[in-house]
Design an enzyme around this catalytic site. Structure first.
Site, short mmCIF file in Angstrom:
data_model
loop_
_atom_site.label_atom_id
_atom_site.label_comp_id
_atom_site.label_asym_id
_atom_site.label_seq_id
_atom_site.Cartn_x
_atom_site.Cartn_y
_atom_site.Cartn_z
N TYR A 172 0.86 -1.20 0.00
CA TYR A 172 0.00 0.00 0.00
C TYR A 172 0.89 1.23 0.00
CZ TYR A 172 -3.26 3.56 1.67
OH TYR A 172 -4.02 4.70 1.80
N GLU A 186 -3.48 7.64 -3.89
CA GLU A 186 -3.49 6.36 -3.20
C GLU A 186 -3.28 5.24 -4.20
OE1 GLU A 186 -7.22 4.93 -1.49
OE2 GLU A 186 -6.17 4.54 0.39
#
Lengths: 394, 307
Positions: A116, A204
């Site tokens: 991530y 993101e």
């Protein structure tokens, strides 16, 4: 301002951030051309809407999954046909869902491991922060809650930019080595440049992946921009997709009104963001449900109030309206005159409670009273909220 | 006394020749505020005239400060130039820059805030209503009004008010004044995610000010600044404090007017902040109509007189 995944990935490529090869199609007629640009083999088909949870979403036609893996390009074309033009409902879209107007085909990558990576503003320090985790492909809030030791943060000093030692530190903590480490370091640096140069609000990448051959790729991309900075990025404004926005919010913005639709039945019209939020809150406090957030700004001119009433009345759920204006500098009588004219112009039939306070309020209230309109005056916010809740319940 | 500014503070206005800046310059002059200079690059040597007032205009903040002794600036310049206007105040060594401008890009503020580190100038805002220290005259005339707040709703006294929101501040001040409770200083810190002065910074100043007997702390969803202030209050502040948080009904992920008013996680919701307020001994106003009453309850519990 939000953009689609396919647009975000094109932006990433411009900044040298590697992504799986892909092509977008805006209609079934474009499927062949889009697929022709990709190699034969496993292909992903991804619905393009401004909402998360696409993979687990369901189309209103019953088809399950807004993101699908296909073994061949022929399969991908068939699946894309079930998505385009149909409405996808995800946890983030609400029950109405969003119509899929673009489908994105990408090469299905071999995934070795998922990570991530995100870049956003850290409000506490007023600095950009890079957030990374070895746990990719899952909800990051869950990682932060369950295994905070697997979440790494790096604050970037805006005076110097992202430092090499910070990138090395991040790479080490994420457990990268060899070619992967080199590629990941490059990707992080380029992604930060993309964030900074474009005035992004948030980037993101979930998941960021490694492949068996040592590549590091952004498999997904969610990017939003600071709307205050759009004036210096015409190339980003061009990416705006009005289909993804509420038409009432677009209409409101033309009159410098800040409007957000909610689920309730009591509409409100307020000056100032803080007062508008707390007007919604006080409606709920007294047992009603707010239909919207609406901030008319400091002025509240007649034209604005007319436009605001029209937008409010475009919501069929609305059963009553609460106007709450603190006329600090503005003359309350001018505001009252505007409200009276606006009510007459739009032929308002719903219950209306007006709470005016501030400069020249006595004359303002007299104007409301003399208008002959069936509106109710409220003295305080609490009084006005209780009155409208009662009128709507009746 | 008061915090940040006194009725004698000399102020300059950047953007005094614009519509917005000019209108509020006049209102401040009418309130009795010592507006001693205007700054508009290229218009140095001209004057801003209002009634009997004749305010000299300078090309730079440094020139204006040097010639007039102004120590505080009110910034009304448009968003693309506002970051630069703040830095000009820092360079001129002013005590305080109050940025009223709404819509400054976050990146500009990130850089400005970094550049201000270690410098003497304090920044209030941006996207804020400004700051008022009420005077002793009729309708608090003779005070120092910097920004866009209505001066006449104030009354000189002993309560400090700090808030992100303009109209919600006026609401609180109006309630206080209606109950004959005056204020030391009312401070708007602004609704943007990056601002110069936090709730906590202002609370510390009020706590140290002997004339301030109680405070109202008004916050909203987004960020954790109110939580930080509340925890400090619990540990350090003996004065009564009332609190209000706007946005209990705001949906997550939507920006509610203010750039900073957006719920991003579980810590920055209204419910989470209200829970921390209660835990920290802050008397929570159940509705915005209850702000002054909440402070009265807090004061009564601590045996403090507010008037």
């Amino acid at each position: 301002m939000n953009i689609h995944e396919y647009q975000a990935k094109a932006l990433f490529e411009k900044f040298g951030v590697p992504v799986p090869k892909g092509a977008a199609a805006k209609s079934a007629a474009e499927f062949d051309a889009a697929l022709a640009s990709l190699p034969e083999g496993p292909t992903m088909v991804k619905s393009q809407i401004h909402a998360g949870g696409r993979g687990k979403g369901t189309f209103t036609n019953g088809f399950k999954g807004g993101v699908k893996f296909c073994k061949t390009k022929a399969d991908a074309k068939e699946i894309a046909g079930k998505m385009i033009g149909n409405t996808l409902v995800t946890v983030q879209t609400g029950p109405a869902g969003r119509k899929v107007q673009t489908v994105y085909f990408t090469v299905a990558s071999d995934i070795k491991k998922e990570y991530y990576l995100a870049i956003l503003l850290d409000r506490a320090s007023s600095k950009p922060v890079i957030v990374a985790s070895t746990e990719g492909g899952v909800e990051i809030e869950k990682v932060a809650h369950d295994t905070p030791e697997k979440l790494f943060k790096v604050l970037v000093d805006p005076a110097y930019g992202l430092a090499d030692f910070q990138v090395r530190d991040l790479i080490t903590r994420l457990g990268f080595a060899g070619a992967e480490a080199k590629n990941a370091a490059k990707l992080i640096r380029q992604l930060y440049t993309c964030y900074w140069e474009t005035d992004a609000a948030m980037i993101e990448v979930n998941p960021l992946i490694t492949t068996p051959t040592g590549e590091v790729l952004a498999l997904d991309a969610k990017v939003s921009f600071d709307s205050n900075a759009l004036y210096r990025h015409p190339e980003i404004v061009a990416l705006r997709d009005l289909n993804e926005e509420d038409p009432k919010e677009i209409e409101a913005s033309k009159y410098s009104l800040s409007y957000i639709a909610l689920d309730g039945n009591i509409a409100c019209l307020v000056n100032g963001a803080g007062l508008a939020m707390s007007t919604m809150d006080i409606i709920q406090h007294f047992g009603g449900t707010p239909a919207n957030f609406l901030d008319v700004g400091g002025g509240a001119s007649k034209d604005q109030v007319v436009a605001a009433f029209k937008i409010i009345l475009g919501d069929p759920n609305v059963k009553g309206i609460l106007v709450n204006i603190f006329g600090g500098i503005m003359d309350c009588n001018v505001i009252a005159t505007g409200i009276v004219e606006a009510v007459k112009e739009v032929g308002l039939k719903l219950p209306l409670v007006v709470r005016l306070e501030g400069n020249n309020v006595v004359a303002g209230k007299a104007t409301l009273k003399a208008s002959g309109l069936a509106l109710v005056s409220g003295d305080t916010m609490a009084d006005a909220a209780q009155k409208i809740v009662k009128l709507v319940a009746a | 006394m008061s915090i940040l500014i006194t009725p004698d503070t000399k102020i300059l206005i950047q953007g005094i020749t614009g519509d917005f800046g000019g209108r509020h310059a006049k209102l401040s002059l009418d309130y009795g505020t010592k507006v001693v200079a205007g700054v508009t690059p290229g218009k140095g040597g001209q004057f801003f005239e209002h009634g009997t007032h004749k305010v000299p205009i300078f090309n730079s903040v440094a020139d204006a400060a040097k010639a007039t002794g102004a120590t505080v600036s009110a910034i009304f310049v448009p968003p693309p130039f506002a970051g630069d206007a703040i830095l000009e105040c820092v360079d001129a060594g002013l005590d305080l820059a109050v940025a009223i401008t709404e819509g400054i890009p976050v990146k500009d503020m990130v850089r400005v805030k970094r550049a201000m580190q270690g410098k003497k100038t304090r920044l209030l805002g941006p996207n804020c209503p400004g700051v008022v220290t009420p005077g002793t005259g009729k309708d608090s005339f003779g005070g120092c009004r910097i920004g866009i707040a209505p001066g006449y709703i104030h009354k000189q006294g002993h309560v400090g008010v700090v808030s992100r929101s303009g109209t919600l501040t006026y609401e609180a001040v109006f309630q206080l004044t209606s109950k004959n409770i005056g204020q030391t200083t009312c401070v708007g810190i602004g609704g943007d995610p990056v601002n110069g002065t936090s709730h906590l910074d202002v609370i510390k100043l009020f706590n140290a000010d002997p004339e301030t007997h109680g405070m109202i702390l008004i916050g909203e969803i987004g960020g954790t600044a109110e939580v930080e202030a509340a925890r400090w209050i619990k540990a350090n502040c003996k004065k009564p404090v009332a609190g209000f948080i706007a946005g209990a009904t705001a949906p997550a992920g939507r920006r509610m007017g203010h750039a900073g008013a957006i719920v991003g996680g579980t810590e920055d919701t209204a419910a989470a902040k209200i829970a921390v307020f209660k835990e920290c001994g802050i008397e929570v106003a159940v509705t915005p109509s209850d702000m002054a009453d909440a402070l009265l309850r807090a004061a009564k519990a601590k045996g403090v007189t507010l008037t």
